[in-house]
Design a protein around this motif. Sequence first.
Motif, mmCIF file in Angstrom:
data_model
loop_
_atom_site.group_PDB
_atom_site.id
_atom_site.type_symbol
_atom_site.label_atom_id
_atom_site.label_comp_id
_atom_site.label_asym_id
_atom_site.label_seq_id
_atom_site.Cartn_x
_atom_site.Cartn_y
_atom_site.Cartn_z
ATOM 1 N N SER A 1 0.846 -1.203 0.000
ATOM 2 C CA SER A 1 0.000 0.000 0.000
ATOM 3 C C SER A 1 0.877 1.246 0.000
ATOM 4 O O SER A 1 0.618 2.221 -0.716
ATOM 5 N N LYS A 2 1.930 1.218 0.810
ATOM 6 C CA LYS A 2 2.815 2.391 0.941
ATOM 7 C C LYS A 2 3.564 2.663 -0.365
ATOM 8 O O LYS A 2 3.566 3.799 -0.857
ATOM 9 N N VAL A 3 4.178 1.624 -0.948
ATOM 10 C CA VAL A 3 4.955 1.869 -2.170
ATOM 11 C C VAL A 3 4.041 2.253 -3.330
ATOM 12 O O VAL A 3 4.404 3.073 -4.176
ATOM 13 N N THR A 4 2.840 1.692 -3.332
ATOM 14 C CA THR A 4 1.887 2.052 -4.404
ATOM 15 C C THR A 4 1.465 3.505 -4.259
ATOM 16 O O THR A 4 1.408 4.247 -5.246
ATOM 17 N N ALA A 5 1.194 3.934 -3.029
ATOM 18 C CA ALA A 5 0.790 5.327 -2.792
ATOM 19 C C ALA A 5 1.898 6.278 -3.236
ATOM 20 O O ALA A 5 1.635 7.296 -3.889
ATOM 21 N N GLU A 6 3.142 5.924 -2.904
ATOM 22 C CA GLU A 6 4.262 6.795 -3.285
ATOM 23 C C GLU A 6 4.440 6.835 -4.806
ATOM 24 O O GLU A 6 4.747 7.873 -5.382
ATOM 25 N N ALA A 7 4.229 5.696 -5.453
ATOM 26 C CA ALA A 7 4.338 5.656 -6.916
ATOM 27 C C ALA A 7 3.238 6.512 -7.553
ATOM 28 O O ALA A 7 3.497 7.281 -8.489
ATOM 29 N N ASP B 1 0.922 11.077 -16.376
ATOM 30 C CA ASP B 1 1.018 9.914 -17.257
ATOM 31 C C ASP B 1 0.226 8.774 -16.635
ATOM 32 O O ASP B 1 -0.128 8.826 -15.458
ATOM 33 N N LEU B 2 0.010 7.726 -17.413
ATOM 34 C CA LEU B 2 -0.621 6.518 -16.880
ATOM 35 C C LEU B 2 0.505 5.588 -16.434
ATOM 36 O O LEU B 2 1.224 5.040 -17.269
ATOM 37 N N ILE B 3 0.645 5.422 -15.144
ATOM 38 C CA ILE B 3 1.741 4.583 -14.649
ATOM 39 C C ILE B 3 1.420 3.102 -14.909
ATOM 40 O O ILE B 3 0.275 2.677 -14.773
ATOM 41 N N VAL B 4 2.447 2.367 -15.289
ATOM 42 C CA VAL B 4 2.289 0.944 -15.609
ATOM 43 C C VAL B 4 3.120 0.122 -14.628
ATOM 44 O O VAL B 4 4.293 0.418 -14.417
ATOM 45 N N GLY B 5 2.524 -0.889 -14.046
ATOM 46 C CA GLY B 5 3.257 -1.803 -13.175
ATOM 47 C C GLY B 5 3.673 -3.037 -13.972
ATOM 48 O O GLY B 5 2.836 -3.654 -14.637
ATOM 49 N N VAL B 6 4.950 -3.366 -13.925
ATOM 50 C CA VAL B 6 5.441 -4.503 -14.711
ATOM 51 C C VAL B 6 6.659 -5.095 -13.983
ATOM 52 O O VAL B 6 7.349 -4.376 -13.257
ATOM 53 N N ALA B 7 6.901 -6.402 -14.174
ATOM 54 C CA ALA B 7 8.027 -7.032 -13.469
ATOM 55 C C ALA B 7 8.796 -7.977 -14.384
ATOM 56 O O ALA B 7 8.226 -8.596 -15.276
ATOM 57 N N SER B 8 10.103 -8.034 -14.120
ATOM 58 C CA SER B 8 10.949 -9.050 -14.747
ATOM 59 C C SER B 8 11.660 -9.797 -13.619
ATOM 60 O O SER B 8 11.581 -9.380 -12.459
ATOM 61 N N GLY B 9 12.375 -10.845 -13.967
ATOM 62 C CA GLY B 9 13.082 -11.572 -12.919
ATOM 63 C C GLY B 9 14.106 -12.506 -13.508
ATOM 64 O O GLY B 9 14.406 -12.446 -14.701
ATOM 65 N N LYS B 10 14.642 -13.365 -12.647
ATOM 66 C CA LYS B 10 15.678 -14.298 -13.102
ATOM 67 C C LYS B 10 15.315 -15.702 -12.651
ATOM 68 O O LYS B 10 15.004 -15.915 -11.464
ATOM 69 N N ILE B 11 15.329 -16.626 -13.617
ATOM 70 C CA ILE B 11 15.120 -18.039 -13.282
ATOM 71 C C ILE B 11 16.229 -18.835 -13.966
ATOM 72 O O ILE B 11 16.584 -18.563 -15.108
ATOM 73 N N PRO C 1 5.270 5.346 -19.207
ATOM 74 C CA PRO C 1 5.697 4.958 -20.559
ATOM 75 C C PRO C 1 5.966 6.123 -21.504
ATOM 76 O O PRO C 1 6.811 6.006 -22.386
ATOM 77 N N ASN C 2 5.293 7.226 -21.329
ATOM 78 C CA ASN C 2 5.493 8.332 -22.273
ATOM 79 C C ASN C 2 6.804 9.061 -22.036
ATOM 80 O O ASN C 2 7.418 9.557 -22.971
ATOM 81 N N THR C 3 7.229 9.153 -20.784
ATOM 82 C CA THR C 3 8.471 9.865 -20.489
ATOM 83 C C THR C 3 9.630 8.920 -20.198
ATOM 84 O O THR C 3 10.782 9.336 -20.181
ATOM 85 N N GLY C 4 9.317 7.655 -19.942
ATOM 86 C CA GLY C 4 10.364 6.686 -19.624
ATOM 87 C C GLY C 4 10.868 6.809 -18.196
ATOM 88 O O GLY C 4 11.895 6.227 -17.852
ATOM 89 N N GLU C 5 10.156 7.551 -17.363
ATOM 90 C CA GLU C 5 10.586 7.684 -15.957
ATOM 91 C C GLU C 5 10.179 6.445 -15.160
ATOM 92 O O GLU C 5 9.237 5.751 -15.526
ATOM 93 N N ILE C 6 10.885 6.243 -14.066
ATOM 94 C CA ILE C 6 10.551 5.130 -13.173
ATOM 95 C C ILE C 6 9.990 5.713 -11.883
ATOM 96 O O ILE C 6 10.640 6.517 -11.227
ATOM 97 N N ALA C 7 8.771 5.300 -11.545
ATOM 98 C CA ALA C 7 8.120 5.861 -10.353
ATOM 99 C C ALA C 7 8.331 4.983 -9.128
ATOM 100 O O ALA C 7 8.245 5.454 -8.006
#
Lengths: 242, 229
Positions: free
Chosen positions: A101-107, A156-166, A192-198
């Motif tokens: 909840s906290k990290v989402t609010a900050e994003a 902007d419309l913030i997008v949540g996405v994840a990558s990882g390592k297996i 996505p429009n500015t390429g910033e990371i929130a």
Amino acid sequence: MGGYGDVQLLRDDGTRLDGRKLDEMRPMKIEAGVLPAADGSAMVTHGLNVAVAAVYGPMEAHPRKIQRQDRAVIDVRYNMAPFSTSDRIRPGFNRRSREISKVTAEALESVVLVERYPRSKIRVEIEILAAEAGTRCAGITAAAVALADAGIPMRDLIVGVASGKIEDTVVLDLDKAEDNYGQADLPVGILPNTGEIAFLQMDGDLSPDEYNLAMEYNFKAAKEIHEIMVEALQRRYEGGEA
Amino acid sequence: MSKGQTGAEQRLVTPGMAIGPSAGKRAGSGIITEQDTMIATQLGWLQEKNNTMSVHPIHSAYMPRSGDLIVANVAEVRNNLWFMDINGAFQGLLPMSLAPWKVEFGAARQHMDVGNVVLARVQEVDECHNVVLTMKGVGLRRLNQGAVESIPVQHVDRVRGEGNSLLQRLRDASDCRIMVGENGRVWIDGDSNGITWARKALKMVAEKGHTTEFEAILAEMEQEKKGDA
């Protein structure tokens, strides 16, 4: 990250257990305006994840001590339904949901033009109805569409996405087995429009090269998800001005 | 950056969508300029008027402005003032000095209690969004009868119509007194059939006011009302 173990997560042909390529996302569907009582709402189905977000406000911030004289506060409540996983989750707030909840609010605060509504509160409720790894990303994506649906001004419309390592291989969008038995998880919130990371979190270890590849996958997926988000909002109003 | 969907007349834009270069144009409401590019900040319809680009939002919260006529509910009562729910992000404040009655300190509740509805005007909005209301003025009063209906704030102009033409039509057809507040609250007063019809008509205007069949539907509703009468 549950550790390596002897679980095989990649097939001999290099594809993943569910047949996806390394840089392939699980199927995603977004619907805006699913809850009539909310000012804005959205439902995201991402693989087997189902996240519903509802936005209320801007409204008077209560209790008054949380008010900020120069901006609005974003009050996020992320919750997993008890039936969202195969093991029943004890209902109510826990340490994990409080953190998310906290990290989402900050994003969200970094994209919403909070200075437009001083002293007020924007309430965002994220309910995970079904979980299969990546719920915080699905929740952020749902919240962004719901905020737009509620008419909240945003950069902007913030997008949540994840990558990882297996198995020492970087992959996009971990599923449950990959999340449990993989080596790293890198969820990010991308504009996505500015390429910033929130927002950015990392669980496990990635080398600089692996990190760069994971972020490359994330940015590519963010563009795809952003298009789905825009389509969902346009589809809701495609019959003309509501 | 992604491009907006182009409709027959208007373009639907979403937050973060690039509108075009900012050179020679002004950014209106719902638009910000970043690095010489205009960017939409709200979901809505792009409009260009007098060289100013703006977004007409699909949903929006009521932002009070000085001079607005509004329908407000009493939310809290203090010794010398009332806090009013104005259907916005902030409560409005009605001090006893701006009430239409002579109010003694501590006697505010005798004039208006929680839940009462009033027709008031926004006196002042400061930079911290403190909203001061007044009930001193022609027609401003406590509303003791009738019904209050809510419409989306962005549809207030639609309900009024060009030069209040649609509002007058609704008044005539329903045979009711109808006051449309800038805050999306509509006060309707008349007989119960009239109020029911007006509420139905308001809902229809908000939902179908932009469509081509709107005129036919409204005419049919008016005929039905006349037939009932």
